[in-house]
Design an enzyme around this catalytic site. Structure first.
Site, PDB file in Angstrom:
ATOM      1  N   CYS A  94      -2.751  -2.702 -17.888  1.00  0.00           N
ATOM      2  CA  CYS A  94      -4.032  -3.153 -17.294  1.00  0.00           C
ATOM      3  C   CYS A  94      -4.771  -4.121 -18.203  1.00  0.00           C
ATOM      4  O   CYS A  94      -5.749  -4.740 -17.785  1.00  0.00           O
ATOM      5  CB  CYS A  94      -4.913  -1.949 -17.027  1.00  0.00           C
ATOM      6  N   HIS A 125     -12.461  -2.732 -17.139  1.00  0.00           N
ATOM      7  CA  HIS A 125     -11.318  -2.474 -16.269  1.00  0.00           C
ATOM      8  C   HIS A 125     -11.679  -1.319 -15.330  1.00  0.00           C
ATOM      9  O   HIS A 125     -12.262  -0.320 -15.752  1.00  0.00           O
ATOM     10  CB  HIS A 125     -10.093  -2.117 -17.128  1.00  0.00           C
ATOM     11  N   ASN A 178      -7.862   1.389  -8.460  1.00  0.00           N
ATOM     12  CA  ASN A 178      -7.393   0.783  -9.710  1.00  0.00           C
ATOM     13  C   ASN A 178      -6.284  -0.214  -9.369  1.00  0.00           C
ATOM     14  O   ASN A 178      -5.191   0.178  -8.981  1.00  0.00           O
ATOM     15  CB  ASN A 178      -6.886   1.888 -10.639  1.00  0.00           C
TER      16      ASN A 178
HETATM   17  N1  ACO Z   1      -7.045  15.915  -5.185  1.00  0.00           N
HETATM   18  C1  ACO Z   1      -7.422  17.173  -5.443  1.00  0.00           C
HETATM   19  N2  ACO Z   1      -7.193  17.768  -6.614  1.00  0.00           N
HETATM   20  C2  ACO Z   1      -6.558  17.074  -7.555  1.00  0.00           C
HETATM   21  C3  ACO Z   1      -6.116  15.756  -7.351  1.00  0.00           C
HETATM   22  C4  ACO Z   1      -6.385  15.190  -6.101  1.00  0.00           C
HETATM   23  N3  ACO Z   1      -6.022  13.936  -5.778  1.00  0.00           N
HETATM   24  N4  ACO Z   1      -5.529  15.308  -8.461  1.00  0.00           N
HETATM   25  C5  ACO Z   1      -5.567  16.308  -9.355  1.00  0.00           C
HETATM   26  N5  ACO Z   1      -6.187  17.375  -8.815  1.00  0.00           N
HETATM   27  C6  ACO Z   1      -6.460  18.676  -9.411  1.00  0.00           C
HETATM   28  C7  ACO Z   1      -5.497  18.968 -10.529  1.00  0.00           C
HETATM   29  O1  ACO Z   1      -4.299  19.510 -10.016  1.00  0.00           O
HETATM   30  C8  ACO Z   1      -6.286  19.963 -11.336  1.00  0.00           C
HETATM   31  O2  ACO Z   1      -6.197  21.229 -10.709  1.00  0.00           O
HETATM   32  P1  ACO Z   1      -5.958  22.540 -11.596  1.00  0.00           P
HETATM   33  O3  ACO Z   1      -7.175  22.614 -12.461  1.00  0.00           O
HETATM   34  O4  ACO Z   1      -5.850  23.590 -10.554  1.00  0.00           O
HETATM   35  O5  ACO Z   1      -4.709  22.266 -12.366  1.00  0.00           O
HETATM   36  C9  ACO Z   1      -7.727  19.503 -11.164  1.00  0.00           C
HETATM   37  O6  ACO Z   1      -7.736  18.652 -10.020  1.00  0.00           O
HETATM   38  C10 ACO Z   1      -8.255  18.719 -12.349  1.00  0.00           C
HETATM   39  O7  ACO Z   1      -7.283  17.762 -12.736  1.00  0.00           O
HETATM   40  P2  ACO Z   1      -7.507  16.803 -13.936  1.00  0.00           P
HETATM   41  O8  ACO Z   1      -6.293  15.958 -14.127  1.00  0.00           O
HETATM   42  O9  ACO Z   1      -8.030  17.561 -15.104  1.00  0.00           O
HETATM   43  O10 ACO Z   1      -8.684  15.922 -13.327  1.00  0.00           O
HETATM   44  P3  ACO Z   1      -9.526  14.827 -14.053  1.00  0.00           P
HETATM   45  O11 ACO Z   1     -10.947  15.125 -13.895  1.00  0.00           O
HETATM   46  O12 ACO Z   1      -9.010  14.493 -15.409  1.00  0.00           O
HETATM   47  O13 ACO Z   1      -9.230  13.572 -13.118  1.00  0.00           O
HETATM   48  C11 ACO Z   1      -7.916  11.585 -13.105  1.00  0.00           C
HETATM   49  C12 ACO Z   1      -7.914  13.084 -12.955  1.00  0.00           C
HETATM   50  C13 ACO Z   1      -8.772  11.005 -11.998  1.00  0.00           C
HETATM   51  C14 ACO Z   1      -6.505  11.061 -13.003  1.00  0.00           C
HETATM   52  C15 ACO Z   1      -8.516  11.210 -14.466  1.00  0.00           C
HETATM   53  O14 ACO Z   1      -7.906  11.949 -15.474  1.00  0.00           O
HETATM   54  C16 ACO Z   1      -8.389   9.755 -14.781  1.00  0.00           C
HETATM   55  O15 ACO Z   1      -8.982   8.902 -14.141  1.00  0.00           O
HETATM   56  N6  ACO Z   1      -7.644   9.449 -15.856  1.00  0.00           N
HETATM   57  C17 ACO Z   1      -7.526   8.105 -16.349  1.00  0.00           C
HETATM   58  C18 ACO Z   1      -6.710   7.346 -15.404  1.00  0.00           C
HETATM   59  C19 ACO Z   1      -6.640   5.983 -15.876  1.00  0.00           C
HETATM   60  O16 ACO Z   1      -7.559   5.449 -16.410  1.00  0.00           O
HETATM   61  N7  ACO Z   1      -5.503   5.422 -15.617  1.00  0.00           N
HETATM   62  C20 ACO Z   1      -5.225   4.145 -15.774  1.00  0.00           C
HETATM   63  C21 ACO Z   1      -5.554   3.478 -17.064  1.00  0.00           C
HETATM   64  S1  ACO Z   1      -4.478   2.235 -17.278  1.00  0.00           S
HETATM   65  C22 ACO Z   1      -4.184   1.668 -15.794  1.00  0.00           C
HETATM   66  O17 ACO Z   1      -5.103   1.354 -15.100  1.00  0.00           O
HETATM   67  C23 ACO Z   1      -2.791   1.599 -15.228  1.00  0.00           C
END
Ligand code: ACO
Length: 331
Positions: free
Chosen positions: A118, A258, A288
């Site tokens: 990214c 980003h 994203n």
């Molecule tokens: N719908 C419902 N529940 C979900 C979903 C969904 N789509 N996805 C995950 N969950 C659940 C998980 O299973 C977990 O459940 P559990 O506690 O029973 O195991 C719970 O939600 C919490 O999951 P986390 O992964 O801890 O959720 P978090 O608040 O961290 O959010 C996310 C996840 C949105 C992916 C976040 O971590 C994030 O944005 N990370 C950075 C992503 C990023 O920036 N990526 C790209 C950077 S580089 C690029 O752009 C390619």
């Protein structure tokens, strides 16, 4: 700031293209176990654009390039290099930039890809500065394009709700009025590469029936880990780049982070002490779109007339690699 005796590059055209098809969070509720409420609360995304099956990322990039050239009042003959930043190339080789060159009929110039996740668009700007100020090139078409929905695992709710398809572009050339790129910071840490990657399809794990069965050609991400690093590194990058430009946080008019997650965007804004109105976000519309997020934001702000003479913009990105970078820019 913007001392006239220092040579700089500046943006002389912006533009972007997104496919027409919209995929909403409600559509995703029918595909995986998720809810609109969860996606909006955790990511800020409401909908994203999806390219049709017959499209490759170069198709999006070519559209974005025509729009950008038109906005800049230029013809293809006026550019002397195409740099394409992407993590979802049409083919591993030739480069997507060459497919774009073919589509534009830009037979007179070189073209190549850069792969920096990214962060690729900002890496491209930094590279373009070197090429232009050293006299190698005069006017560069820099494109950031991504067709992430073709490497998305539609069974994985952790990732499939996040991404979309888009391409954005800019024209870069030497500044004649003291405006332009003031400073940059760029960095990478390959030790953390497997926290966000597409495991198969390259020379490490070539395509086999097994690699396909195991979904190894799809993007994999440890979201929590990526999140922590992104917040830390984007904050750091922006502060270092501002310092290099001799500017304070108070002098920033717009932060263009980003667009990976609204919580990362807001946290980066807080790190810079900026009020929300100075922190640009359009993640609700596009999700994203990786390397395309910053050129799209640049165009939207530009077209809305938000950039006045001397407006200070900080562009800030983090992505696969890991890579991260910030660019401070004076309009
Ligand atoms: N719908 C419902 N529940 C979900 C979903 C969904 N789509 N996805 C995950 N969950 C659940 C998980 O299973 C977990 O459940 P559990 O506690 O029973 O195991 C719970 O939600 C919490 O999951 P986390 O992964 O801890 O959720 P978090 O608040 O961290 O959010 C996310 C996840 C949105 C992916 C976040 O971590 C994030 O944005 N990370 C950075 C992503 C990023 O920036 N990526 C790209 C950077 S580089 C690029 O752009 C390619």
């Amino acid at each position: 700031m913007g001392k006239k005796n220092r040579r700089r590059i500046k943006i002389t055209g912006t533009g972007f293209y997104v496919p027409d098809k919209v995929l909403t969070n409600f559509d995703l509720e029918k595909i995986v176990d998720t809810t609109d409420e969860w996606i909006v609360a955790r990511t800020g995304i409401k909908e994203r654009r999806i390219a049709s099956e017959d499209k490759a990322v170069s198709d999006l990039a070519i559209e974005a390039s025509w729009i950008t050239l038109k906005n800049a009042g230029l013809k293809v003959e006026d550019i002397d290099l195409i740099i394409m930043a992407t993590s979802t190339p049409d083919t591993i080789f030739p480069s997507t930039a060459c497919w774009v060159q073919k589509g534009l009929g830009a037979d007179h110039i070189p073209a190549f890809d850069i792969s920096a996740g990214c962060t690729g668009f900002l890496y491209g700007m930094i590279l373009a500065e070197g090429l232009i100020l050293s006299g190698i090139n005069k006017r560069i078409l820099l494109i950031g394009g991504e067709l992430l929905t073709k490497v998305t695992n539609w069974k994985d709710r952790n990732t499939c709700v996040l991404f979309g398809d888009a391409a954005g572009a800019v024209i870069l050339e030497e500044s004649d009025d003291g405006s332009g790129m003031l400073s940059y910071y760029w960095k990478a840490d390959g030790n953390l590469g497997n926290l966000l990657f597409q495991p198969a399809g390259g020379s490490r794990i070539p395509a086999t029936a097994q690699s396909v069965a195991q979904d190894l050609h799809c993007l994999q991400m440890k979201g929590n880990e990526v999140f922590k690093h992104a917040v830390k590194r984007m904050g750091e990058a922006a502060l270092v780049a501002l310092k290099k430009a001799g500017l304070t946080r108070e002098e920033v008019d717009y932060l263009i982070p980003h667009q990976a997650n609204i919580r990362i965007i807001e946290a980066t804004g807080r790190r810079l002490n900026l009020p929300p109105e100075k922190v640009y976000s359009n993640i609700h519309k596009y999700g994203n779109v990786s390397v395309a997020t910053i050129p799209i934001a640049l165009h939207e702000l530009n077209e809305a007339g938000k950039f006045k003479k001397d407006t200070i913009i900080v562009m800030d990105a983090f992505g696969a690699g890991f890579t991260w970078a910030a660019v401070v820019y004076q309009w």
